[in-house]
Motif scaffolding. Sequence first.
Motif, short mmCIF file in Angstrom:
data_model
loop_
_atom_site.label_atom_id
_atom_site.label_comp_id
_atom_site.label_asym_id
_atom_site.label_seq_id
_atom_site.Cartn_x
_atom_site.Cartn_y
_atom_site.Cartn_z
N UNK A 230 0.83 -1.21 0.00
CA UNK A 230 0.00 0.00 0.00
C UNK A 230 0.86 1.25 0.00
N UNK A 231 1.99 1.21 0.72
CA UNK A 231 2.87 2.39 0.74
C UNK A 231 3.55 2.61 -0.60
N UNK A 232 3.68 1.52 -1.38
CA UNK A 232 4.34 1.65 -2.70
C UNK A 232 3.44 2.34 -3.72
N UNK A 233 2.10 2.29 -3.48
CA UNK A 233 1.19 2.89 -4.45
C UNK A 233 1.09 4.38 -4.20
N UNK A 234 1.45 5.18 -5.19
CA UNK A 234 1.38 6.62 -5.08
C UNK A 234 -0.02 7.09 -5.43
N UNK A 239 -5.58 8.83 -8.96
CA UNK A 239 -6.24 9.86 -8.14
C UNK A 239 -7.67 9.51 -7.76
N UNK A 240 -8.36 8.75 -8.62
CA UNK A 240 -9.75 8.42 -8.29
C UNK A 240 -9.84 7.46 -7.11
N UNK A 241 -8.74 6.75 -6.79
CA UNK A 241 -8.74 5.81 -5.67
C UNK A 241 -8.03 6.37 -4.43
N UNK A 242 -7.68 7.67 -4.45
CA UNK A 242 -6.92 8.22 -3.32
C UNK A 242 -7.65 8.09 -1.97
N UNK A 243 -8.98 8.38 -1.89
CA UNK A 243 -9.65 8.18 -0.59
C UNK A 243 -9.63 6.73 -0.14
N UNK A 244 -9.79 5.82 -1.10
CA UNK A 244 -9.78 4.40 -0.75
C UNK A 244 -8.40 3.99 -0.23
N UNK A 245 -7.34 4.43 -0.92
CA UNK A 245 -5.99 4.10 -0.48
C UNK A 245 -5.70 4.67 0.91
N UNK A 246 -6.17 5.90 1.13
CA UNK A 246 -5.95 6.52 2.44
C UNK A 246 -6.62 5.70 3.54
N UNK A 247 -7.87 5.26 3.32
CA UNK A 247 -8.57 4.45 4.32
C UNK A 247 -7.91 3.08 4.49
#
Length: 437
Positions: A230-234, A239-247
């Motif tokens: 997860x940390x490797x994914x920028x 950008x459309x998945x940024x909230x999902x990645x943050x959660x």
Amino acid sequence: MPHRLGRAWRSSGWRLAVLLLLAMAVGMLTHALFACLLAALLATLAHGAWRLARYSRLLASRRQIPPADGSGIWDEVQNTTRKRQIAAVGDKRRMLRLLRSFRDAAAALPDAVVALDREQRIQWFNAATVQLLGLKYPQDLGAHLPNLVRSPRFGEWLLREGDEPLVDLPSPVSEDLRLSLRLIRYTDDRALLVARDVSQLMRLEQVRRDFVANVSHELRTPLTVVHGYLDMIEPEQVPEYEPILHELRNQSRRMTQIVEDLLTLSRLEARSDLPQERISMRPLLEALRREAAALSQGAHEVTTGIDDRHDLLGSSKELHSAFSNLVSNAVRYTPAGGRITVRWESDGVGARLSVSDTGQGIPAQHLPRLTERFYRVSTSRSRESGGTGLGLSIVKHVLQLHQARLEIRSEPGVGSTFACVFGAERLLEPLALAEAP
């Protein structure tokens, strides 16, 4: 009863009146009125003394008093005493039946029950005591219990008057038997020792601890891998998945923290003692203040206070971890602008480190359960704060390993105080004073 007593008094009075009238008549005929009246009175007194002596002999004989067939006052007294004697015998028999019933019930209990006197000598014990404590009937009656159950822990516990239950004591019969003991004092000089076989519970508890430790250990590696990917994914790449990645990252970190806390709890539960070292409280409080300030990021007023000059004997690593849990909880659950105070002070018989806040407070019905694993006062608030629900459980176990306890005071809308209370045996004179000549 009052009616019969009044009738007896009237009957005796009439008899005395008739006797005096006869004495007067005889005295007037013989011209010796005074002598006849005196003789009648003396005869009445002699008869009363004889009945009193007879009644005293009946009482002293300790046999059942026979019924009286007269109607005088002495006859009524004798019959009344007889009825009360019969009633007392009936009450005594009922009490004996009750005592036998209680004794039989105690004898049938699966737990060992031992009746002790003030000197801790054995007065009675049931059949389960033979299997659990190894006592022998009747030769152990009257023996001093600590001489038969030879265990330093047991002896020290009895000297403390069984101030709290003694858990996980090996049985004198077999090391495989584990006992839980309670001392129940029911009079000033009498007590009951109750011992329960908790071997199966201890085995189940060990299985639970092993399961939690093994599962937590096995989860650590896959969680580390997931967190790493997860940390490797920028976020800029998708950008459309940024909230999902943050959660996902937040929940991954939270799961990792839960696993680490479970491993910490398992490690603490497996320990019976911890390293003993001198802990200087002034630098420790300063470190806690810095941690709270860093976690708060200026949103709270953080202060410390020292009202006791003693240092603390214990494990620096574990106690620092426990205190940090309390401080982080105070910051986490206190709204911005609130005040947090960490204080080291004397409580009269020892010392205490307290963490007070001006947060939301906790309703009274939740306080007894706060140290349970994963117990939530408010699920939504805990999720928002990122807590694991294990912090206070860790604090409780660390304090138990230091023979200390956690006290919690809280009032909704006012704030909370969590205090770690240590006994006097854990306090050390500061080095400057200890080394002074």
